[in-house]
Scaffold this active site. Structure first.
Site, PDB file in Angstrom:
ATOM      1  N   MET A  31       0.838  -1.200   0.000  1.00 21.25           N
ATOM      2  CA  MET A  31       0.000   0.000   0.000  1.00 21.25           C
ATOM      3  C   MET A  31       0.877   1.256   0.000  1.00 21.25           C
ATOM      4  SD  MET A  31      -3.450  -0.894   2.018  1.00 21.25           S
ATOM      5  CE  MET A  31      -2.882  -0.675   3.679  1.00 21.25           C
ATOM      6  N   GLY A  32       2.169   1.089  -0.276  1.00 21.35           N
ATOM      7  CA  GLY A  32       3.043   2.254  -0.391  1.00 21.35           C
ATOM      8  C   GLY A  32       3.531   2.771   0.953  1.00 21.35           C
ATOM      9  N   GLU A  36      11.727  -0.230   5.427  1.00 17.40           N
ATOM     10  CA  GLU A  36      12.666  -1.367   5.296  1.00 17.40           C
ATOM     11  C   GLU A  36      11.963  -2.723   5.308  1.00 17.40           C
ATOM     12  OE1 GLU A  36      13.139   1.274   7.192  1.00 17.40           O
ATOM     13  OE2 GLU A  36      15.253   1.844   7.291  1.00 17.40           O
ATOM     14  N   HIS A  38       9.011  -3.407   3.730  1.00 18.73           N
ATOM     15  CA  HIS A  38       8.691  -3.609   2.310  1.00 18.73           C
ATOM     16  C   HIS A  38       9.969  -3.878   1.505  1.00 18.73           C
ATOM     17  CE1 HIS A  38       5.465  -0.648   3.638  1.00 18.73           C
ATOM     18  NE2 HIS A  38       4.722  -1.633   3.173  1.00 18.73           N
ATOM     19  N   ASP A 151       2.193  -9.581   8.665  1.00 21.01           N
ATOM     20  CA  ASP A 151       0.757  -9.801   8.503  1.00 21.01           C
ATOM     21  C   ASP A 151       0.542 -11.310   8.338  1.00 21.01           C
ATOM     22  OD1 ASP A 151      -0.398  -6.869   8.026  1.00 21.01           O
ATOM     23  OD2 ASP A 151       1.531  -7.036   7.030  1.00 21.01           O
ATOM     24  N   GLN A 154      -2.777 -12.658   7.024  1.00 25.72           N
ATOM     25  CA  GLN A 154      -2.886 -12.358   5.586  1.00 25.72           C
ATOM     26  C   GLN A 154      -2.074 -13.359   4.770  1.00 25.72           C
ATOM     27  OE1 GLN A 154      -2.718  -8.263   3.744  1.00 25.72           O
ATOM     28  NE2 GLN A 154      -0.602  -8.838   3.454  1.00 25.72           N
ATOM     29  N   SER A 187       3.867   1.214   8.222  1.00 21.31           N
ATOM     30  CA  SER A 187       3.525   2.560   7.731  1.00 21.31           C
ATOM     31  C   SER A 187       2.701   3.292   8.787  1.00 21.31           C
ATOM     32  CB  SER A 187       2.730   2.461   6.430  1.00 21.31           C
ATOM     33  OG  SER A 187       3.414   1.649   5.505  1.00 21.31           O
TER      34      SER A 187
HETATM   35  P1  AMP Z   1       1.363  -2.990   3.431  1.00 22.50           P
HETATM   36  O1  AMP Z   1       1.923  -1.905   2.589  1.00 22.50           O
HETATM   37  O2  AMP Z   1       1.253  -2.652   4.887  1.00 22.50           O
HETATM   38  O3  AMP Z   1       0.093  -3.573   2.841  1.00 22.50           O
HETATM   39  O4  AMP Z   1       2.433  -4.173   3.389  1.00 22.50           O
HETATM   40  C1  AMP Z   1       2.848  -4.726   2.165  1.00 22.50           C
HETATM   41  C2  AMP Z   1       3.634  -5.976   2.427  1.00 22.50           C
HETATM   42  O5  AMP Z   1       4.777  -5.663   3.220  1.00 22.50           O
HETATM   43  C3  AMP Z   1       2.838  -7.026   3.225  1.00 22.50           C
HETATM   44  O6  AMP Z   1       3.112  -8.321   2.696  1.00 22.50           O
HETATM   45  C4  AMP Z   1       3.368  -6.870   4.614  1.00 22.50           C
HETATM   46  O7  AMP Z   1       3.273  -8.057   5.394  1.00 22.50           O
HETATM   47  C5  AMP Z   1       4.819  -6.518   4.337  1.00 22.50           C
HETATM   48  N1  AMP Z   1       5.387  -5.830   5.510  1.00 22.50           N
HETATM   49  C6  AMP Z   1       4.914  -4.714   6.110  1.00 22.50           C
HETATM   50  N2  AMP Z   1       5.654  -4.404   7.192  1.00 22.50           N
HETATM   51  C7  AMP Z   1       6.622  -5.361   7.285  1.00 22.50           C
HETATM   52  C8  AMP Z   1       7.694  -5.608   8.198  1.00 22.50           C
HETATM   53  N3  AMP Z   1       7.920  -4.827   9.247  1.00 22.50           N
HETATM   54  N4  AMP Z   1       8.477  -6.697   7.973  1.00 22.50           N
HETATM   55  C9  AMP Z   1       8.238  -7.509   6.917  1.00 22.50           C
HETATM   56  N5  AMP Z   1       7.247  -7.327   6.017  1.00 22.50           N
HETATM   57  C10 AMP Z   1       6.447  -6.276   6.201  1.00 22.50           C
END
Ligand code: AMP
Length: 282
Positions: A31-32, A36, A38, A151, A154, A187
């Site tokens: 989701m942008g 680190e 991502h 997640d 998910q 985020s």
């Molecule tokens: P989001 O932008 O929050 O939808 O996350 C996009 C992807 O990045 C998802 O697969 C999340 O599980 C992964 N992600 C977000 N935060 C982390 C993190 N701290 N460590 C590892 N993966 C992450």
């Protein structure tokens, strides 16, 4: 600088060209407002594929009306820099109307795995996630797609969806990336003020406590849940949404800790809802 496209037909044109050259394609759905966490997914995708697409899309249908869709942080310029520096090849950044044009009527809904943990307070969330990820899979047609264990529910749901609907895509789960003090990168951490940022440490402390208990042989879910909950409640700014122990594959609650286990928490720090977890095989 990395190319950004917003139309489905433009992603398809680029990916079809790559495929005609026999190149493999990795997808990192996000989701942008990339950090680190991502970036670790993108790095892994770059290492394992010839070409990498990062989708940047704040998916409206996975937010309930009372949630933070309007205020969710966005910074496409910074995201472009991070993707570029990490070696990704294309950003897909559609408008909501490109993904959900007038008349859009088809959704992917899953039973079982979506009902526990986050599904209790966010009953429509995972339907929105499955629908957008299913669409992204059909648009990009990646060989592999990368998701974070941050997640964990998910990730389990996407693996189940890929199996159930016969998507020919390998799902790669990547470890949680944390700040130096332990807070899982998110985020949504940007919503925290200084005091809340300190209080948010209670999540990773609780995760560490639970993990240590299980590693030291505790097999009673209730004992782990109680100890973690008591610790979280010692932080005045924290309010528990859930602390649960479930089977990591089926997301069904378990009383006795054995097999593939996910211990997951969601905690409000002020108005900000944060999640964290650990997985263990015992
Ligand atoms: P989001 O932008 O929050 O939808 O996350 C996009 C992807 O990045 C998802 O697969 C999340 O599980 C992964 N992600 C977000 N935060 C982390 C993190 N701290 N460590 C590892 N993966 C992450």
């Amino acid at each position: 600088m990395i190319k950004v496209v917003s139309a489905v037909k433009d992603v398809r044109a680029v990916v079809n060209e790559w495929k005609s050259q026999g190149l493999s394609v990795g997808l990192v759905p996000t989701m942008g407002y990339l950090h680190e966490g991502h970036q670790s997914l993108i790095k892994r995708a770059v290492a394992e594929n010839d070409r990498v697409v990062v989708s940047v899309f704040v998916n409206p249908i996975q937010f309930a009306p009372n949630e933070d869709l309007a205020t969710y942080p966005r910074d496409l310029e910074a995201d472009k820099k991070l993707c570029d520096a990490t070696g990704a090849n294309l950003i897909f950044h559609p408008e909501p109307a490109e993904m959900y044009p007038d008349g859009f009527s088809t959704h992917i809904n899953m039973d079982g795995l979506t009902k526990e943990l986050c599904g209790k307070t966010r009953p429509t969330h995972f339907g929105g996630v499955c629908t957008v990820v299913g669409k992204l899979f059909n648009i990009v047609k990646p060989d592999k797609a990368y998701f974070g264990q941050k997640d964990a529910q998910q990730l389990a749901i996407i693996k189940r969806m890929v199996q159930d609907l016969n998507f020919d895509i390998e799902i790669v789960g990547c470890p949680i990336i944390r700040e130096a003090d332990g807070l899982a990168k998110s985020s949504r951490n940007t919503y925290l003020n200084t005091e809340e940022r300190k209080a948010a440490l209670i999540l990773s402390k609780a995760v560490k406590l639970g993990e240590d208990m299980v590693k030291n042989g505790e097999t009673d879910s209730k004992a782990v849940i109680k100890a973690m909950s008591d610790l979280i409640c010692s932080e005045p700014l924290a309010k528990i949404d859930y602390v649960d122990v479930v089977n990591a594959l089926t997301i069904e609650p378990v009383d006795v800790i054995s097999g593939e286990i996910l211990v997951a928490i969601a905690v409000y720090i002020g108005k900000t809802r944060l999640i964290d977890n650990f997985m263990i095989s015992c």
